[in-house]
Design an enzyme around this catalytic site. Sequence first.
Site, PDB file in Angstrom:
ATOM      1  N   ALA A  65       0.222   6.625  -1.502  1.00  0.00           N
ATOM      2  CA  ALA A  65      -0.709   6.751  -0.381  1.00  0.00           C
ATOM      3  C   ALA A  65      -1.551   5.476  -0.340  1.00  0.00           C
ATOM      4  CB  ALA A  65      -1.591   7.967  -0.590  1.00  0.00           C
ATOM      5  N   GLY A 108       2.452   9.084  -3.796  1.00  0.00           N
ATOM      6  CA  GLY A 108       2.950   9.743  -2.584  1.00  0.00           C
ATOM      7  C   GLY A 108       4.356   9.281  -2.213  1.00  0.00           C
ATOM      8  N   GLU A 111       6.645  11.300  -4.212  1.00  0.00           N
ATOM      9  CA  GLU A 111       6.575  12.680  -3.710  1.00  0.00           C
ATOM     10  C   GLU A 111       7.356  12.841  -2.404  1.00  0.00           C
ATOM     11  OE1 GLU A 111       2.285  12.489  -4.009  1.00  0.00           O
ATOM     12  OE2 GLU A 111       2.282  14.200  -5.374  1.00  0.00           O
ATOM     13  N   GLU A 131      -1.277   8.221 -10.140  1.00  0.00           N
ATOM     14  CA  GLU A 131      -2.597   8.607  -9.617  1.00  0.00           C
ATOM     15  C   GLU A 131      -3.671   8.676 -10.691  1.00  0.00           C
ATOM     16  OE1 GLU A 131       0.282  10.086  -8.929  1.00  0.00           O
ATOM     17  OE2 GLU A 131       0.461  10.480  -6.774  1.00  0.00           O
TER      18      GLU A 131
HETATM   19  N1  DAK Z   1      -2.341   1.395  -1.279  1.00  0.00           N
HETATM   20  C1  DAK Z   1      -2.812   0.320  -0.605  1.00  0.00           C
HETATM   21  N2  DAK Z   1      -2.342  -0.933  -0.774  1.00  0.00           N
HETATM   22  C2  DAK Z   1      -1.365  -1.105  -1.683  1.00  0.00           C
HETATM   23  C3  DAK Z   1      -0.822  -0.027  -2.429  1.00  0.00           C
HETATM   24  C4  DAK Z   1      -1.355   1.278  -2.188  1.00  0.00           C
HETATM   25  N3  DAK Z   1      -0.878   2.365  -2.796  1.00  0.00           N
HETATM   26  N4  DAK Z   1       0.121  -0.535  -3.250  1.00  0.00           N
HETATM   27  C5  DAK Z   1       0.174  -1.857  -3.019  1.00  0.00           C
HETATM   28  N5  DAK Z   1      -0.707  -2.209  -2.080  1.00  0.00           N
HETATM   29  C6  DAK Z   1      -0.966  -3.543  -1.523  1.00  0.00           C
HETATM   30  C7  DAK Z   1      -1.737  -4.392  -2.529  1.00  0.00           C
HETATM   31  O1  DAK Z   1      -3.116  -4.115  -2.460  1.00  0.00           O
HETATM   32  C8  DAK Z   1      -1.385  -5.786  -2.040  1.00  0.00           C
HETATM   33  O2  DAK Z   1      -2.150  -6.072  -0.910  1.00  0.00           O
HETATM   34  P1  DAK Z   1      -2.961  -7.485  -0.761  1.00  0.00           P
HETATM   35  O3  DAK Z   1      -3.818  -7.560  -1.974  1.00  0.00           O
HETATM   36  O4  DAK Z   1      -1.867  -8.509  -0.755  1.00  0.00           O
HETATM   37  O5  DAK Z   1      -3.688  -7.353   0.514  1.00  0.00           O
HETATM   38  C9  DAK Z   1       0.060  -5.641  -1.583  1.00  0.00           C
HETATM   39  O6  DAK Z   1       0.249  -4.252  -1.367  1.00  0.00           O
HETATM   40  C10 DAK Z   1       1.058  -6.083  -2.642  1.00  0.00           C
HETATM   41  O7  DAK Z   1       0.756  -5.391  -3.836  1.00  0.00           O
HETATM   42  P2  DAK Z   1       0.564  -6.151  -5.246  1.00  0.00           P
HETATM   43  O8  DAK Z   1       0.051  -7.526  -5.051  1.00  0.00           O
HETATM   44  O9  DAK Z   1      -0.230  -5.229  -6.109  1.00  0.00           O
HETATM   45  O10 DAK Z   1       2.090  -6.221  -5.726  1.00  0.00           O
HETATM   46  P3  DAK Z   1       2.632  -6.295  -7.214  1.00  0.00           P
HETATM   47  O11 DAK Z   1       4.085  -6.566  -7.078  1.00  0.00           O
HETATM   48  O12 DAK Z   1       1.793  -7.190  -8.064  1.00  0.00           O
HETATM   49  O13 DAK Z   1       2.419  -4.798  -7.801  1.00  0.00           O
HETATM   50  C11 DAK Z   1       2.550  -2.377  -7.694  1.00  0.00           C
HETATM   51  C12 DAK Z   1       3.146  -3.730  -7.249  1.00  0.00           C
HETATM   52  C13 DAK Z   1       3.306  -1.275  -6.943  1.00  0.00           C
HETATM   53  C14 DAK Z   1       2.761  -2.199  -9.191  1.00  0.00           C
HETATM   54  C15 DAK Z   1       1.033  -2.355  -7.351  1.00  0.00           C
HETATM   55  O14 DAK Z   1       0.863  -2.741  -5.999  1.00  0.00           O
HETATM   56  C16 DAK Z   1       0.412  -1.015  -7.525  1.00  0.00           C
HETATM   57  O15 DAK Z   1       0.109  -0.585  -8.664  1.00  0.00           O
HETATM   58  N6  DAK Z   1       0.155  -0.302  -6.435  1.00  0.00           N
HETATM   59  C17 DAK Z   1      -0.539   0.979  -6.426  1.00  0.00           C
HETATM   60  C18 DAK Z   1       0.361   2.061  -6.929  1.00  0.00           C
HETATM   61  C19 DAK Z   1      -0.352   3.395  -6.962  1.00  0.00           C
HETATM   62  O16 DAK Z   1      -1.343   3.582  -7.691  1.00  0.00           O
HETATM   63  N7  DAK Z   1       0.145   4.343  -6.199  1.00  0.00           N
HETATM   64  C20 DAK Z   1      -0.450   5.698  -6.120  1.00  0.00           C
HETATM   65  C21 DAK Z   1      -1.379   5.739  -4.957  1.00  0.00           C
HETATM   66  S1  DAK Z   1      -2.315   7.214  -4.893  1.00  0.00           S
HETATM   67  C22 DAK Z   1      -3.247  13.775  -1.204  1.00  0.00           C
HETATM   68  C23 DAK Z   1      -1.893  13.730  -1.337  1.00  0.00           C
HETATM   69  C24 DAK Z   1      -1.293  12.638  -1.940  1.00  0.00           C
HETATM   70  C25 DAK Z   1      -2.023  11.583  -2.402  1.00  0.00           C
HETATM   71  C26 DAK Z   1      -3.388  11.608  -2.249  1.00  0.00           C
HETATM   72  C27 DAK Z   1      -4.008  12.693  -1.659  1.00  0.00           C
HETATM   73  N8  DAK Z   1      -3.883  14.923  -0.606  1.00  0.00           N
HETATM   74  C28 DAK Z   1      -3.007  15.963  -0.049  1.00  0.00           C
HETATM   75  C29 DAK Z   1      -5.259  14.981  -0.427  1.00  0.00           C
HETATM   76  C30 DAK Z   1      -1.350  10.468  -2.990  1.00  0.00           C
HETATM   77  C31 DAK Z   1      -1.991   9.527  -3.707  1.00  0.00           C
HETATM   78  C32 DAK Z   1      -1.315   8.299  -4.099  1.00  0.00           C
HETATM   79  O17 DAK Z   1      -0.159   8.064  -3.852  1.00  0.00           O
END
Ligand code: DAK
Length: 256
Positions: A65, A108, A111, A131
Amino acid sequence: MANSHILTENNGSVATLRLNRPEALNALNAAMLDEVKLTIEAWDADPQIRAIVITGSEKAFAAGADIKEMIDKTHLDAMAENLLDGWYCIARCRTPTIAAVSGYALGGGCEVAMMCDILLCSDTARFGQPEITIGTIPGLGGTQRLTRRVGSAKAMELVLTGRMMDAEEAERSGLVSRVVPLAELEAQAQETAQRVAGFSGAAVRLARDCVHAAGSTTLEQGIALEQRAFHSLFGTEDQIEGMTAFAEKRTPNFKR
Ligand code: DAK
């Protein structure tokens, strides 16, 4: 509506939806969800479309997400907006769905991939529920679907550590149906979708319902459901056509 966060293609019986926010590794934001929901619901209502492929880019199916969009949400916002609930349109879709995952499928993203009926991935895929690393927990079924697929030992470790799994581990642990070389992912996903799309729609729907039910019924209940479904298919022209075609050594021409 002109799509800006997804790309779509429709060849008649197979439709393909590609998540397309390369600047954010296909992070799932509200604007993308609006487009996905409209598209999936329209395709699901179209009897010509018999299978749907959902995919992303080579680098990311979806990195979760959109964290930046969620930062300022309060508890009340999340409840009032039913935040992210719209993604369940994929789980509710009655047309068979095939996820073709390359690169990151995190949070997400993982998921959404697990909501699909068949999950194919490339040898470069990486799955995880990270998360916990941002102070939350999976919110789109991750604790439930991951646990049903890979068992509680591995699901617990992945959810509590946020560790990623590579494609080989994902296949070994039962998260994905099949791993294919990256260069073959699209073709294999299309071929799988075409194959499913060519069978009797009634048989596909009932087979799919029975397999899904196995996650929430007792063995006895599941077998009873399967038996009823099996019997009911003897009321379809496609069953007669399938068996007659076998006996006549020809390809069946399924209608519905
Ligand atoms: N959200 C927003 N931006 C993201 C992102 C994300 N999940 N993942 C990557 N980006 C963006 C980065 O910020 C970066 O943007 P700029 O800085 O260039 O503007 C760009 O994508 C490239 O990412 P990186 O520079 O970080 O790329 P790397 O190759 O170095 O790293 C990575 C890739 C996938 C390891 C890293 O980007 C990363 O750790 N990303 C986050 C992964 C993460 O934590 N995902 C879980 C998100 S939380 C709900 C239901 C579901 C959910 C929530 C609520 N309800 C029903 C209420 C779900 C929650 C989630 O999924």
